[in-house]
Design a protein around this motif. Structure first.
Motif: not given
Length: 417
Positions: A293-295, A314-319, A352-364, A383-384
């Motif tokens: 979701g950088g741009p 994925v970029s669209s949904v995270v945005s 990446p050190a300079a970015k806030h990363q948003v990953r997808r996960g399965r929480y328990t 993001s695909h």
């Protein structure tokens, strides 16, 4: 200049707030239709709840003065006419006790209810409870025993629900109990959702070489609807920036909306039609230190707020989740914020050190109270990965400045369902 996630989130909030500067729109809906909506104005109680003193128990309405106060004495009283729920109660004569049902109106003169279990006999019998029969009670009942007093829940004129309340079953039940049939709710936030790009086709259509099916329109439309927005969806297939802009202005003339939202066409490529069409209109196209979701694109067109999200699904949904959904919640009261919880990574991760990363996960959820849950990263950071997105129930946030996270590292997750 690259923006931080926080800076861009604030910018989106300011943009949408400026578009809602006019007096807040509202509509009046019947209670059942208002479920999930947000109150547009304070609601005050038109009457008291309960509206009259009534019995908390099945028993006998009595005058405590008739029972005396000497312990151990059984006091007989005459049985008067029974009082069922839903009728006007006749006044209680001195020396009498009226059989009364739960919720029935307390008769004038009575100041307590004795539960049927304490009476002798301790059950209602038509032959024994006929007027003129007697029933005995222990002495010492206190005034107010087992009585629900008028207004003990809420008094007439008191604030029942403030503006901004999200209306669920509990709130609508209160309004129904107060006799209110309809309420003013905030009009839905209206979004013109545009799908762009000659390379994407509608689901169900055959793909030509180099084409893909349009996932973004469905992902964003459903996300917006779940967030309480009203979506006006359209498709623009424009081979030139001039045609794109003309078609967009035609849509804005046809639909009154609070936001224009696009996906795709905002990067630095040679054929990014959204950027080419709107850069001259004052819309900003800038990088945000977020992956994916950088741009991002932000601005307004003809006074209508505009946001542009990247084209990868994925970029669209995270945005949407990071920037638009929180702003809608803040400004309109719906949706509620995503539940935010700590969780321990089940495996190692890098970012990446300079970015806030948003990953997808399965929480328990944790097995024991007071401990952190666990989260397994699903798929990689690309993001695909739509299948990985569909298999997830949480977004995992890795802040900028963090590169390596061993298994067991505590991270913040947003629960998606």
């Amino acid at each position: 200049m690259t923006r931080t996630v926080e800076e861009h989130r604030d910018a989106v909030l300011r943009l949408l707030k400026s578009g809602l500067a006019a007096p807040e729109r509202s509509e009046t809906l019947q209670l059942a239709a208002a479920a999930g909506r947000v109150l547009a104005a304070d609601v005050h109680a038109p009457g008291s709840l309960p509206p009259f003193d009534n019995s908390q128990m099945d028993g006998y309405a009595v005058r405590t003065a008739d029972l005396g106060s000497a312990p151990g004495n059984a006091v007989p009283l005459r049985v008067s006419e029974p009082i069922a729920a839903g009728i006007a109660a006749p006044a209680l004569a001195p020396g009498a006790a009226a059989p009364i049902m739960t919720g029935a109106m307390l008769p004038a003169g009575a100041d307590a209810v004795v539960p049927i279990e304490r009476a002798v006999p301790n059950a209602f019998f038509p032959d024994r409870d006929r007027p003129g029969a007697t029933v005995s009670f222990p002495a010492g009942a206190a005034a107010g025993d087992f009585i629900r007093t008028a207004g003990s829940d809420i008094r007439a004129g008191a604030l029942a629900l403030p503006a901004g309340t999200r209306l669920g079953a509990l709130q609508l039940g209160l309004l129904a109990a107060l006799g209110i049939p309809a309420v003013p709710v905030r009009a839905r936030f209206r979004v013109l959702l545009l799908s762009t790009g000659d390379e994407v086709v509608e689901p169900g259509q055959e793909l030509a070489p180099g084409q893909i099916h349009d996932a973004n329109s469905t992902l964003l439309a459903v996300s917006l609807q779940e967030a309480g927005a009203e979506v006006v969806r359209t498709r623009i297939l424009a081979d030139s920036p001039e045609r794109f802009l003309a078609q967009l202005r035609e849509d804005l003339a046809r639909h009154r909306v609070d936001l224009v939202l696009t996906s795709g066409g905002i990067s630095m490529g040679a054929y990014e039609v959204v950027r080419l069409a709107l850069a001259a209109e004052g819309v900003q196209f800038l990088p945000v230190a977020m992956q994916p979701g950088g741009p991002q694109a932000i601005g307004s067109l003809d006074g209508v707020p505009f946001l542009g999200f990247p084209g990868n699904p994925v970029s669209s949904v995270v945005s949407f989740e990071v920037f638009l959904r929180p702003a809608l919640g803040t400004l309109t009261g719906s949706p509620a914020p995503r539940p935010e919880l700590p969780a321990l990574l089940t495996g190692q991760a890098s970012s990446p050190a300079a970015k806030h990363q948003v990953r997808r996960g399965r929480y328990t959820a944790p097995a024991e109270p007071g401990t952190a849950g666990r989260v397994e990263l699903i798929g990689g950071p690309s993001s695909h990965l739509v299948h990985a997105l569909a298999s997830s129930n949480a977004l995992v946030h890795i802040p900028a400045g963090v590169q390596t996270l061993p298994a067991g590292t505590e991270v913040t997750v947003w629960l998606l369902n």
